[in-house]
Design an enzyme around this catalytic site. Structure first.
Site, PDB file in Angstrom:
ATOM      1  N   ALA C 240      86.445  66.391  59.596  1.00 22.64           N
ATOM      2  CA  ALA C 240      86.476  65.652  60.244  1.00 22.64           C
ATOM      3  C   ALA C 240      87.226  64.436  59.384  1.00 22.64           C
ATOM      4  CB  ALA C 240      84.604  65.005  60.153  1.00 22.64           C
ATOM      5  N   HIS C 241      87.631  63.384  60.483  1.00 22.83           N
ATOM      6  CA  HIS C 241      88.813  62.489  60.555  1.00 22.83           C
ATOM      7  C   HIS C 241      88.707  61.950  59.450  1.00 22.83           C
ATOM      8  CE1 HIS C 241      86.251  59.473  63.892  1.00 22.83           C
ATOM      9  NE2 HIS C 241      85.639  59.960  62.696  1.00 22.83           N
ATOM     10  N   ASN C 242      89.898  61.453  58.313  1.00 29.01           N
ATOM     11  CA  ASN C 242      89.797  60.608  57.216  1.00 29.01           C
ATOM     12  C   ASN C 242      89.576  61.419  56.207  1.00 29.01           C
ATOM     13  OD1 ASN C 242      89.717  59.114  59.575  1.00 29.01           O
ATOM     14  ND2 ASN C 242      91.331  57.534  58.256  1.00 29.01           N
TER      15      ASN C 242
END
Lengths: 347, 347, 347
Positions: C240-242
């Site tokens: 997922a993001h980051n």
């Protein structure tokens, strides 16, 4: 592209403090910003970064009182967080500002294409497809016969939409997602083999839905698999045939919904959740990650966890006890020993 | 296309009751059918819908006795369910009736293409590929060097088949599936890094297999990853290197099979099941959804559940008790208190 | 292509025993080898196969002492296993020896392409893309605006890389993987609907990373999702993001890492593991398959299992006891009965 503090301030209806000609060409978090970056301060937790950041411009609230001198130029606005959100959106709009029809692409003569549409190279638009205005069909995308796509839709590179599916307005579908593949339906034969059950239904995706990368949504056997208005589905999710996902329901990554299950509106389904087939889940149901749901949920807006699932609090309590099981076993053995002695004494 | 009751009746060798010119252009479930739809009644559970449906034509069994007057035209046949299945199949055959070679596509001069093959635009057919008769290669599909594909195979849009893989007859592979990607093999080096182990084997897919959207089947390190005749694999399934899946075995969505594991024939693997590497699972094994299998299964045709897995009944019983754990803990505490008192009294 | 024992021996700096003109055209495991195959013996466990194999040539260690006569020609080397690994690699290098630019492909005039690059048909190279020397971009691959790709990178067919992402040297990405799709970020509105949070960050993939088929790695909201040097990620993984994945960390198939979680270096994440968001996992952490991690792990190099997770040994012990739960329940009931009698007797 570079923008000065003055230009940005004008856009946000703000006030500049410091060098109005300070220029930026990127957006960044205040704790990670480098020279040339624009950042913002909204959460008081990040306040110390204001005095150490390398950002060239920082957006802050009108009522924020400086406690030390600062290096960056400040732009003061009513609400720094929403001002920054507006810039994020504008940034993205520029980034994704694709237009025109690239070649080679395949557009069947019977297809109807709206105004201001982007069609990337190697995109395939089949017979009788309808695409609304301002939609963006990225390269290597496949849209089969009779598919209808609304206005302002984005299909990123490599999306595949099977025949007869319907996609509403303002829908975003990420790369590699597959819409309308056959449901997993087979009739067992006497010799142990399986005969395919033809899957002639479709998938209907309502307005404002977003679907993640490499997610698969199967077409209905008959009728429609339905993703209702405003639903948000993450990456690598499996949605089986004849499923219905309610309005504004959110499904996190790698969850799987089995055939014919109906999820109500405003539900939240966690990552890697599995939901069995032919169930109904009430509106507002919240399922925590990795949960297995094997029966219908009638009460609205309750939280559940575990596999098989339990009310969330029961699940937490039970799992605390799982840890204590070896200890519990010891205590039972101890009791058995004492009682055997007591019985002997009493005997 | 529209068909009249008379035309459909002729096709099914049935008898028309009512308006022989009633026309339909779609198929639907009896409870969802609208005007212009053809439906059927086989399951007595749906009988009440016969008298309220908006379907224009309904197929029913010869021996079905009406209890009220009906609106739709009826077509009577020996077996309504199988008659309808025949129509479903014909409907789908018409829908998927693609033919010819679209341009631009990439067909290497050394490839051999059979008769009556469909090759969609932007499909890539590499050197020495062989494709049998009546196969359909949809747009944006990639078939690498030396791949052999049998007769009557369908590769939907965006399927990727790596070099040297072999696909039998009557195989269906859905969009986004990847066949023959490298197995996940790395040798740890002294400095903590990993060195790739070359994966030079292939994937062999036997006749009558169906593979779902975005499923990944890795090539063998050496030798072959094998999907046997008649196996059915759902969406987003992971099949690792050197796995063997037996004849007529069914694997549901998001299941994962680790390297070198061999699953027997006629097994049923539920959704989100995980199976560790280097195991053997007996013929007819049934694994319920989300189960984790961490050792080989020798007994045939048994059902298993849980992570780690147990015989299915033991799993169910154990999980009923997990719910009761807080209560059990209380009962043990209670017993300890009483016994302490008894001991004191006996003291 | 055929090679003789003499040719191979020269390449490996070995010594031939038997027919120096024996020829092979494939590599195989000693227990599966057929005539015309080259094999090796390194593991003493496989020794008996040396005397029964149909391989035409077998590579063995210099110090191996034959106990019976053998049929195949032998090539003696210092280390049979590494000699065979060298051949495997060479075999694969030949197999994957693609070169040149196929047509039609789409290469934006502003893109910069290195030397000795392969670009397959229907590949899309967007504006301002930079591709280093000796990289291979397979057919139907999509590389969006401003993406930077290092030297000696392989993107197999149908990989999708969104704008602004950065890929280092010697990276391998398998078919269907999506790099840089939007993070799953939505702000709830008062009416129950969700407003998309623009995702303007990118994905940075360092040198020597391998990423499996149909894996999805989301771009950061701001900043970067980071896959560090030497990390190996299997098929169908969700990042997922980051998220940050540390150096030489290995993630097995269908695992999912939620937003903003940071995994240290040299960690091993098993198949179907789920890790919640905003956590930090220490270097060398080992998570067994299907585990659910819902809090940060601070101790380095420890093993964990279960959902929710426990130290691996506690997890094993607890799960042994889960099996015994019905029995434990019986023992408690038995004790309650006896104590009731004791109390009556004492009463």
């Amino acid at each position: 592209m570079q923008f000065t503090a003055q230009q940005i301030s004008l856009l946000l209806n703000g006030t500049v403090e410091g060098d109005a000609l300070a220029a930026v060409d990127k957006l960044a978090k205040i704790e990670e910003a480098t020279t040339g970056a624009l950042s913002f301060l909204a959460n008081p937790k990040y306040e110390p970064h204001l005095y150490t950041t390398n950002a060239s411009i920082v957006i802050i609230n009108n009522d924020y009182v400086l406690t030390e001198p600062v290096k960056p130029t400040l732009i003061r606005v009513e609400n720094a967080y929403s001002a920054f959100s507006i810039l994020l959106e504008q940034y993205n709009t520029i980034k994704l500002n694709k237009a025109g029809i690239e070649t080679p692409s395949f557009i069947h003569p019977s297809a109807t294409i709206g105004k201001d549409v982007y069609i990337g190279a190697f995109a395939y638009i089949g017979p009788n497809v309808k695409i609304g205005d301002k939609s963006k069909i990225y390269p290597n995308t496949y849209i089969a016969d009779n598919v209808e796509i609304g206005d302002n839709v984005t299909l990123f590179a490599g999306v595949k939409v099977y025949f007869d599916c319907v996609i509403g307005n303002n829908v975003i579908i990420h790369s590699g997602a597959v819409i309308g593949s056959d449901g997993f339906g087979f009739a067992p034969a006497a010799d142990g083999s399986y005969k395919k059950v033809s899957q002639i239904g479709n998938v209907i995706i309502a307005d404002d839905v977003e679907i993640g990368a490499n997610t698969a949504i199967d077409r209905a056997t008959m009728g429609s698999t339905i993703i209702s208005k405003g639903a948000k589905i993450d990456n690598l999710v499996q949605v089986a045939h004849n499923v219905e996902v309610g309005t504004n329901t959110v499904i996190a990554g790698q969850a799987g919904i089995s055939g014919s299950t109906k999820i109500g509106s405003n539900a939240v389904i966690g990552g890697q959740v599995g939901i069995a087939g032919h169930l109904t889940l009430a509106n507002g149901t919240q399922i925590s990650a990795q949960t297995g749901v094997n029966s219908s949920i009638k009460e609205e807006a309750k939280q559940w966890g575990g596999s098989p699932y339990l009310p969330y609090k029961d699940y937490l309590r039970a799992h605390v006890n799982i840890r204590r099981l070896p200890d519990m076993e010891k205590r039972i053995s101890e009791l058995e020993k004492i009682i055997a002695e007591l019985q002997k004494a009493n005997g």
